[in-house]
Design a protein around this motif. Structure first.
Motif, PDB file in Angstrom:
ATOM      1  N   ARG A  18       2.643 -32.768  19.025  1.00  0.00           N
ATOM      2  CA  ARG A  18       1.716 -32.888  17.895  1.00  0.00           C
ATOM      3  C   ARG A  18       1.459 -31.528  17.247  1.00  0.00           C
ATOM      4  NH1 ARG A  18      -4.687 -34.648  18.015  1.00  0.00           N
ATOM      5  NH2 ARG A  18      -5.073 -34.240  15.795  1.00  0.00           N
ATOM      6  N   GLU A  22       2.080 -30.618  13.352  1.00  0.00           N
ATOM      7  CA  GLU A  22       1.004 -30.164  12.477  1.00  0.00           C
ATOM      8  C   GLU A  22       1.283 -28.776  11.898  1.00  0.00           C
ATOM      9  OE1 GLU A  22      -1.651 -31.744  11.444  1.00  0.00           O
ATOM     10  OE2 GLU A  22      -1.331 -33.569  12.604  1.00  0.00           O
ATOM     11  N   THR A  23       1.869 -27.886  12.695  1.00  0.00           N
ATOM     12  CA  THR A  23       2.092 -26.492  12.254  1.00  0.00           C
ATOM     13  C   THR A  23       3.447 -26.280  11.602  1.00  0.00           C
ATOM     14  OG1 THR A  23       2.982 -25.873  14.426  1.00  0.00           O
ATOM     15  CG2 THR A  23       0.600 -25.611  14.064  1.00  0.00           C
ATOM     16  N   PHE A  56      -4.317 -23.043  13.742  1.00  0.00           N
ATOM     17  CA  PHE A  56      -4.303 -24.457  14.100  1.00  0.00           C
ATOM     18  C   PHE A  56      -5.195 -24.722  15.322  1.00  0.00           C
ATOM     19  CE2 PHE A  56      -2.368 -27.647  16.955  1.00  0.00           C
ATOM     20  CZ  PHE A  56      -2.607 -28.787  16.202  1.00  0.00           C
TER      21      PHE A  56
END
Length: 256
Positions: A18, A22-23, A56
């Motif tokens: 994940r 996301e990054t 993040f």
């Protein structure tokens, strides 16, 4: 630094997969950073990844970056010195005009046309006193033939005559690249004329503009999520989900 990053991720209860999604940073890169292995890429790239990952995880990135610079700053400083010396030397070295070779080729081409026209003129020059035989020959040659003036329509080298479709993008005044996050978030890193790389993450709807005099290097973490505008012209999206590297003006032909 690796254990600190790993503990921060587990505190947020986020998996590596994940976090990578996301990054826009590959999962194996994240795992290597969490294992204190920061030599998998050039320091400039890893520093950008570290900054993005810290943002993040919602942790302070400055202490991590300071520790990273302390361990890896020597190589980065030497690189900056070399680039600065090279750019300083270029400023004091007269540059050869970019179109000098093209103009030389055009001059040689034009001289060749003039020689051909001169030969044609000598061969086809009429006699001072044309007789009946010459008259009949002239009448038989009244069928359409290329006249010497038709050579003026021969196209000159492509570097001197712009394309009639207007496909070419001029870079004589430098390079201006605008990256627009139209479809999704995207991590972007750019280096102008061999200078210090600059990295940031674009949120969907945001844009960033980079400029350079001669060469602009760009790395896109999620190419399909952005569109590129070069010198005021939208050339579309590079597409794809894997990170890519682009160098302008060399890679402009990939979009035209």
């Amino acid at each position: 630094m690796g254990s600190y990053l790993r503990a921060a991720r587990r505190k947020r209860r986020v998996s590596i997969e994940r976090a990578a999604e996301e990054t826009r940073i590959r999962s194996d890169y994240l795992m290597r950073m969490e294992s204190d292995e920061f030599d998998f890429l050039a320091p400039a790239y890893v520093r950008g990844f570290l900054k993005t990952y810290a943002r993040f995880l919602r942790i302070a990135g400055e202490p991590l970056l300071e520790e990273f610079d302390r361990k890896w700053g020597t190589a980065r400083f030497e690189t900056q010195q070399i680039v600065a010396l090279e750019r300083h030397g270029r400023k004091h070295t007269p540059k050869e005009p970019k179109l000098s070779r093209s103009w030389t080729a055009a001059a040689v081409f034009a001289a060749g046309i003039l020689v051909v026209l001169a030969v044609i003129g000598l061969v086809t020059a009429p006699d001072d006193d044309p007789g009946p035989e010459n008259t009949r020959l002239a009448e038989s040659e009244e069928t359409p033939t290329p006249s010497p003036t038709a050579s003026a329509t021969v196209p000159s080298p492509g570097t001197l005559t712009p394309s009639p479709e207007g496909d070419a993008i001029a870079f004589a005044d430098g390079i201006e690249l605008e990256v627009i996050a139209t479809e999704a978030d995207c991590w972007v890193q750019a280096s102008a004329d061999g200078g210090e790389p600059v990295a940031q993450t674009l949120v969907q709807g945001d844009s960033v503009t980079f400029t350079a005099e001669e060469e602009l290097y760009v790395r896109l973490g999620f190419p399909a999520g952005v569109e590129l505008v070069v010198n005021g012209r939208n050339i579309g999206s590079p597409e794809g989900v894997d990170p890519i590297n682009l160098t302008f003006p060399n890679d402009i032909d990939l979009f035209l």
